[in-house]
Write a protein that holds these residues in place. Structure first.
Motif, PDB file in Angstrom:
ATOM      1  N   ASN A  12       0.860  -1.186   0.000  1.00 48.19           N
ATOM      2  CA  ASN A  12       0.000   0.000   0.000  1.00 48.19           C
ATOM      3  C   ASN A  12       0.894   1.233   0.000  1.00 48.19           C
ATOM      4  O   ASN A  12       1.293   1.730   1.058  1.00 48.19           O
ATOM      5  CB  ASN A  12      -0.911   0.001   1.229  1.00 48.19           C
ATOM      6  CG  ASN A  12      -2.085  -0.944   1.084  1.00 48.19           C
ATOM      7  OD1 ASN A  12      -2.800  -0.917   0.073  1.00 48.19           O
ATOM      8  ND2 ASN A  12      -2.281  -1.802   2.066  1.00 48.19           N
ATOM      9  N   THR A  48      -6.385  -3.416   2.165  1.00 45.32           N
ATOM     10  CA  THR A  48      -6.088  -4.450   3.151  1.00 45.32           C
ATOM     11  C   THR A  48      -7.311  -5.305   3.434  1.00 45.32           C
ATOM     12  O   THR A  48      -7.225  -6.537   3.534  1.00 45.32           O
ATOM     13  CB  THR A  48      -5.570  -3.814   4.462  1.00 45.32           C
ATOM     14  OG1 THR A  48      -4.403  -3.036   4.166  1.00 45.32           O
ATOM     15  CG2 THR A  48      -5.230  -4.866   5.488  1.00 45.32           C
ATOM     16  N   LEU A  55      -6.530  -9.105   2.715  1.00 44.69           N
ATOM     17  CA  LEU A  55      -6.156  -9.835   3.924  1.00 44.69           C
ATOM     18  C   LEU A  55      -6.948 -11.140   4.113  1.00 44.69           C
ATOM     19  O   LEU A  55      -6.350 -12.153   4.511  1.00 44.69           O
ATOM     20  CB  LEU A  55      -6.293  -8.932   5.150  1.00 44.69           C
ATOM     21  CG  LEU A  55      -5.810  -9.502   6.484  1.00 44.69           C
ATOM     22  CD1 LEU A  55      -4.367  -9.984   6.403  1.00 44.69           C
ATOM     23  CD2 LEU A  55      -5.955  -8.458   7.596  1.00 44.69           C
ATOM     24  N   ILE A  98       2.094  -7.837   3.936  1.00 41.17           N
ATOM     25  CA  ILE A  98       1.508  -6.533   3.638  1.00 41.17           C
ATOM     26  C   ILE A  98       2.488  -5.460   4.100  1.00 41.17           C
ATOM     27  O   ILE A  98       2.923  -5.444   5.257  1.00 41.17           O
ATOM     28  CB  ILE A  98       0.147  -6.338   4.333  1.00 41.17           C
ATOM     29  CG1 ILE A  98      -0.856  -7.387   3.837  1.00 41.17           C
ATOM     30  CG2 ILE A  98      -0.393  -4.932   4.084  1.00 41.17           C
ATOM     31  CD1 ILE A  98      -2.195  -7.336   4.532  1.00 41.17           C
ATOM     32  N   ASN A 133       2.861  -1.416   4.345  1.00 42.64           N
ATOM     33  CA  ASN A 133       2.124  -0.156   4.305  1.00 42.64           C
ATOM     34  C   ASN A 133       3.102   1.015   4.458  1.00 42.64           C
ATOM     35  O   ASN A 133       3.840   1.094   5.444  1.00 42.64           O
ATOM     36  CB  ASN A 133       1.077  -0.100   5.418  1.00 42.64           C
ATOM     37  CG  ASN A 133      -0.020  -1.135   5.218  1.00 42.64           C
ATOM     38  OD1 ASN A 133      -0.374  -1.470   4.087  1.00 42.64           O
ATOM     39  ND2 ASN A 133      -0.558  -1.658   6.309  1.00 42.64           N
ATOM     40  N   SER A 182      -1.304  -0.605  10.816  1.00 44.62           N
ATOM     41  CA  SER A 182      -0.348  -1.664  10.489  1.00 44.62           C
ATOM     42  C   SER A 182       0.106  -2.409  11.738  1.00 44.62           C
ATOM     43  O   SER A 182       0.135  -3.651  11.771  1.00 44.62           O
ATOM     44  CB  SER A 182       0.875  -1.070   9.782  1.00 44.62           C
ATOM     45  OG  SER A 182       0.503  -0.323   8.650  1.00 44.62           O
ATOM     46  N   ILE A 231       2.876  -8.053   8.588  1.00 40.52           N
ATOM     47  CA  ILE A 231       2.404  -6.711   8.233  1.00 40.52           C
ATOM     48  C   ILE A 231       3.432  -5.712   8.739  1.00 40.52           C
ATOM     49  O   ILE A 231       3.743  -5.678   9.932  1.00 40.52           O
ATOM     50  CB  ILE A 231       1.009  -6.425   8.812  1.00 40.52           C
ATOM     51  CG1 ILE A 231       0.005  -7.459   8.290  1.00 40.52           C
ATOM     52  CG2 ILE A 231       0.566  -5.003   8.460  1.00 40.52           C
ATOM     53  CD1 ILE A 231      -1.359  -7.388   8.933  1.00 40.52           C
TER      54      ILE A 231
END
Length: 316
Positions: free
Chosen positions: A132, A167, A171, A182, A184, A211, A225
């Motif tokens: 992201n 997300t 997810l 992930i 961010n 996050s 994450i």
């Protein structure tokens, strides 16, 4: 008097222990761990996808390139189709391990993600990585009441809604597969209150806290994450030249990727980590609250005045 001396020594030794711990951690996460291949295990395959938002320039483009070089299929999402096509062709030509590269033009100022959901559901295989990255900042620092309503809406939609919705779409697929990464992209401006960039700073705090919270929620489900808080990187947005403390996007992303699985919250690059340490320490020992934020206020106020002069705006 002896009591004061004892207190002084205690404070000094505590600082030395804290500083030594920070240095050891810096060396470990930036040199030792990457050298010995520690951290997350990248497992790309013919049906493994990495989704990257804001992927036609700067940090997002580099994440796309370096994930392609690891062997992932790519879904690149940005606003302009022509730029996406140019980037996709470049990745196919320049990244020898690149597999499939698909694109989707989407304006993240919108809050209707139906188009993205349909595209994600059409991909054959698993989505193993989500970056992201998409985000916007101010054109120049300014007071909150000077911001247009549309600017505030865009900051919230692009910086907050995007990371939340993307997300939330991806997810569950990672949870079902019991694996996924992930990443961010927050900002150094999210590590402390940043006056004259107040809304931008606040949106990046959201990215950081979301996050870190989700990392704890999904820690035991095979999902990593990471919150990344870069300071200045030599991108189009920052309009800065590369230097020892301002890395190129390539250098920053290479460094940041090496910390995945080692740091759930990272400044990504060694110099930026030093900034973070200095900020934390200064705020800890300073006699006034938000000491570093007040310094930022003075710096950004000068930037604001130069911008007003450049654009012939009246400074009330």
């Amino acid at each position: 008097m002896a009591c004061y001396d004892c207190l002084g020594r205690t404070v000094w030794y505590s600082f030395l222990v804290w500083f030594l711990f920070k240095v050891i951690r810096l060396v470990y996460t930036n040199l030792l761990a990457p050298t010995f291949g520690l951290g997350v295990k990248w497992r790309p395959g013919p049906d493994s996808w990495a989704v990257v938002t804001g992927s036609t320039d700067g940090i997002g483009l580099e994440y796309g390139k370096q994930l392609a070089n690891k062997g992932y299929n790519l879904l690149l999402i940005s606003r302009t189709q022509s730029k996406l096509e140019t980037v996709a062709d470049s990745i196919k030509n320049d990244c020898p391990k690149a597999r499939k590269v698909e694109t989707l033009a989407f304006d993240f100022s919108s809050t209707d993600y139906t188009k993205i959901e349909e595209k994600i559901n059409s991909l054959y295989g698993t989505i193993d990585v989500l970056v992201n990255n998409v985000g916007i900042s101010y054109s120049y620092p300014d007071f909150f009441t000077k911001l247009e309503s549309s600017t505030i809406d865009n900051l919230i939609n692009i910086n907050i809604i995007s990371v939340t919705k993307m997300t939330h779409l991806i997810l569950p697929k990672m949870e079902a597969a019991r694996r996924g990464i992930i990443i961010n992209i927050s900002s150094y401006a999210g590590s402390l209150p940043t006056p004259l960039l107040a809304v931008y700073s606040a949106t990046k705090v959201y990215v950081d806290y979301l996050s870190r919270s989700l990392q704890l929620e999904y820690l035991n489900k095979g999902i990593t994450i990471q919150s990344v808080l870069p300071a200045f990187v030599a991108t189009t947005m920052s309009r800065m030249r590369p230097s020892i403390t301002t890395p190129t996007p390539k250098a920053f992303v290479r460094s940041s990727l090496s910390t995945v699985g080692l740091e759930t919250r990272t400044y990504g690059f060694w110099a930026h980590k030093l900034y973070g340490c200095i900020t934390d320490f200064a705020n800890c020992i300073a006699p006034s609250e938000d000491f570093m934020s007040k310094i930022s206020m003075n710096t950004l106020e000068a930037t604001r005045k130069r911008a007003y002069k450049k654009y012939n705006k009246k400074d009330d």
